[in-house]
Design an enzyme around this catalytic site. Structure first.
Site, mmCIF file in Angstrom:
data_model
loop_
_atom_site.group_PDB
_atom_site.id
_atom_site.type_symbol
_atom_site.label_atom_id
_atom_site.label_comp_id
_atom_site.label_asym_id
_atom_site.label_seq_id
_atom_site.Cartn_x
_atom_site.Cartn_y
_atom_site.Cartn_z
ATOM 1 N N HIS A 78 -93.946 -19.803 -22.491
ATOM 2 C CA HIS A 78 -94.216 -18.833 -21.112
ATOM 3 C C HIS A 78 -93.783 -20.028 -19.687
ATOM 4 O O HIS A 78 -93.264 -21.465 -19.886
ATOM 5 C CB HIS A 78 -95.487 -18.154 -21.005
ATOM 6 N N ASP A 80 -94.765 -20.271 -16.520
ATOM 7 C CA ASP A 80 -95.772 -19.890 -15.513
ATOM 8 C C ASP A 80 -97.124 -21.316 -15.811
ATOM 9 O O ASP A 80 -96.688 -21.123 -16.817
ATOM 10 C CB ASP A 80 -96.886 -18.006 -15.328
ATOM 11 N N ASP A 140 -97.794 -27.773 -19.860
ATOM 12 C CA ASP A 140 -97.965 -26.239 -19.959
ATOM 13 C C ASP A 140 -97.575 -25.253 -19.062
ATOM 14 O O ASP A 140 -97.831 -24.731 -18.015
ATOM 15 C CB ASP A 140 -99.667 -26.329 -19.946
ATOM 16 N N GLU A 174 -98.058 -15.882 -19.235
ATOM 17 C CA GLU A 174 -99.360 -15.790 -19.958
ATOM 18 C C GLU A 174 -100.521 -16.884 -19.919
ATOM 19 O O GLU A 174 -102.192 -16.344 -20.013
ATOM 20 C CB GLU A 174 -98.139 -16.838 -20.934
ATOM 21 N N GLU A 175 -100.678 -17.180 -18.347
ATOM 22 C CA GLU A 175 -101.449 -17.736 -17.625
ATOM 23 C C GLU A 175 -103.090 -17.178 -17.481
ATOM 24 O O GLU A 175 -104.537 -17.508 -16.903
ATOM 25 C CB GLU A 175 -101.534 -18.982 -16.903
ATOM 26 N N ASP A 197 -96.903 -23.798 -27.904
ATOM 27 C CA ASP A 197 -97.589 -23.974 -25.812
ATOM 28 C C ASP A 197 -99.071 -24.799 -26.380
ATOM 29 O O ASP A 197 -100.092 -24.595 -26.427
ATOM 30 C CB ASP A 197 -97.982 -22.714 -26.318
ATOM 31 N N HIS A 379 -104.022 -27.161 -17.186
ATOM 32 C CA HIS A 379 -104.623 -26.608 -16.197
ATOM 33 C C HIS A 379 -104.603 -27.397 -15.030
ATOM 34 O O HIS A 379 -105.533 -27.157 -14.290
ATOM 35 C CB HIS A 379 -105.115 -25.774 -16.493
#
Length: 410
Positions: A78, A80, A140, A174-175, A197, A379
């Site tokens: 992903h 984002d 990520d 995705e997040e 991922d 994150h």
């Protein structure tokens, strides 16, 4: 391989933080900008069926180089980054040959210390890429994108490595739980796929949480404080009572492994109206249903104690455990395990205490386990990745592509 780190360091310069408040897809303009740059790179690699749709889904294919039928496989990542921390003006630090001790993150006053992040103790001699302490890194999942593209470039440069059709998919949002919403499985063309991922080297995951969001809405009555006696109902007090009724030991900070939890993620407070935003997680369907029932019971108890209708509960299922969709296809797990072993990587099969695009895609007819990227602490500002871990991910993707072709050779 030589361009792997260069790619990654370029990709993290794109601000692709997704925006949960925006219902458009993609939810942020930076994702389209990044997708357009990636599209040019895929075209330059001479891939076929390169397409970027209006919703920000980028797909391409490396055609088979064998003369016998091999199922098309896919690799997905992903574009984002998480809304939890800034993804703008990322300034990575490259720490060569880490020898232990605390790593200062730029001039931010933040640091990575083995006492707080014990994974560092196993990474002596590795080359680390960290943040400067003011943003997340974006490993990520931009590491996954760099690893997939680097593996494809390696296969293009080494046509003696046999493989079937390899489908590539890069998704938006995705997040914020929307990555698979508009993914066209039929157009993608793979029989199964792998998200790249995961975290530390060796991770291979095909179980994830069942996920539900739970909004607790508390209704009060606002009256001027000077004349409020017997009239005001402060919804913030109701919200506080509700939170105190929840199981204190069933939260993210108190659970691990296969244990589920309730997580109070957000709160919007006011006298007349307050809203608590929870997420519910459990690996078993029965478990998540039981947790929903617990929350409804607490709401009912409060309404009985106060006044009917003061508290309401809105439940929304987000995604389910992909295990039930992947387990019938054990060969795709076995191929990934054997590819890792061939690359001197010990497979670590563990549940995902979260979700991936692969969970949703598995229920859309595309079984899709998750493979490591080599990253840690996603994150947040303490996110980092090892260059050696990224290189191993590339090797596993290449080996998995080759092993699939060999497996189906008659």
């Amino acid at each position: 391989m030589e361009k792997l780190v260069e790619r990654f360091l370029n990709y993290v310069t794109f601000d692709t933080k997704s925006d949960p408040s925006n219902q458009q897809c993609p939810s942020s303009p930076g994702q389209i900008t990044f997708a357009e740059a990636l599209k040019l790179e895929l075209v330059a690699l001479d891939l076929v069926d390169v397409s970027l749709d209006d919703n920000g889904y980028l797909m391409a294919k490396l055609p088979s180089n064998v003369d016998y039928p091999v199922p098309a496989i896919g690799f997905v990542a992903h574009m984002d980054t998480a809304p939890d921390a800034s993804g703008a003006n990322v300034k990575p630090q490259v720490i060569k040959d880490y020898r232990g001790g605390t790593i200062e993150l730029g001039e931010s006053g933040e640091s990575l210390s083995p006492s707080q992040y014990p994974d560092l103790d196993s990474l002596h001699g590795h080359d680390l890429i960290t943040t400067d302490g003011t943003t997340l890194l974006g490993a990520d999942n931009k590491a996954g994108i760099a690893e997939i593209i680097s593996a494809i470039a390696y296969l293009k440069a080494n046509p003696d490595i046999k493989h079937g059709d390899i489908c590539i998919g890069f998704t938006p949002d995705e997040e914020i739980g929307r990555g698979a919403n508009l993914f066209d499985v039929e157009k993608f063309g793979a029989e199964w796929a792998y998200t790249i991922d995961g975290g530390p080297v060796g991770e291979l995951e095909f179980e994830n949480f069942n996920a539900t969001s739970a909004d607790v809405i508390c209704h009060g009555v606002n009256v001027h404080p000077g004349t409020a006696k017997g009239k005001m109902v402060n919804s913030m007090n109701i919200a506080a009572q509700f939170q105190l009724m929840m199981p204190a030991q069933e939260t993210p900070e108190c659970t691990e492994g296969y244990e589920g939890f309730y997580h109070l993620k957000s709160a919007e407070m006011g006298v007349a109206r307050s809203e608590l935003g929870y997420i519910i997680r459990d690996f078993e369907r029965e478990g998540v249903e039981a947790r929903k029932a617990v929350m409804q019971q607490k709401v009912d108890e409060l309404n009985e104690r106060l006044e009917k209708g003061r508290v309401e509960l809105v439940l929304t299922d987000s995604y389910f455990n992909m295990k039930e969709m992947v387990e019938p296809h054990q060969h795709i797990i076995e191929l990934a395990k054997q590819a890792m072993i061939e690359c001197d990587v010990e497979p670590m099969i563990k549940p995902i205490r979260g979700g991936t695009d692969g969970a949703r895609l598995s229920f859309m007819g595309l079984p899709c386990p998750n493979i490591f990227t080599g990253g840690y602490n996603f994150h947040g500002i303490h996110e980092f990745i090892t260059i050696q871990g990224m290189e191993q991910a590339v090797k596993v993707i290449v080996e998995l592509s080759q092993r699939t072709a060999t497996h189906y050779q008659k």
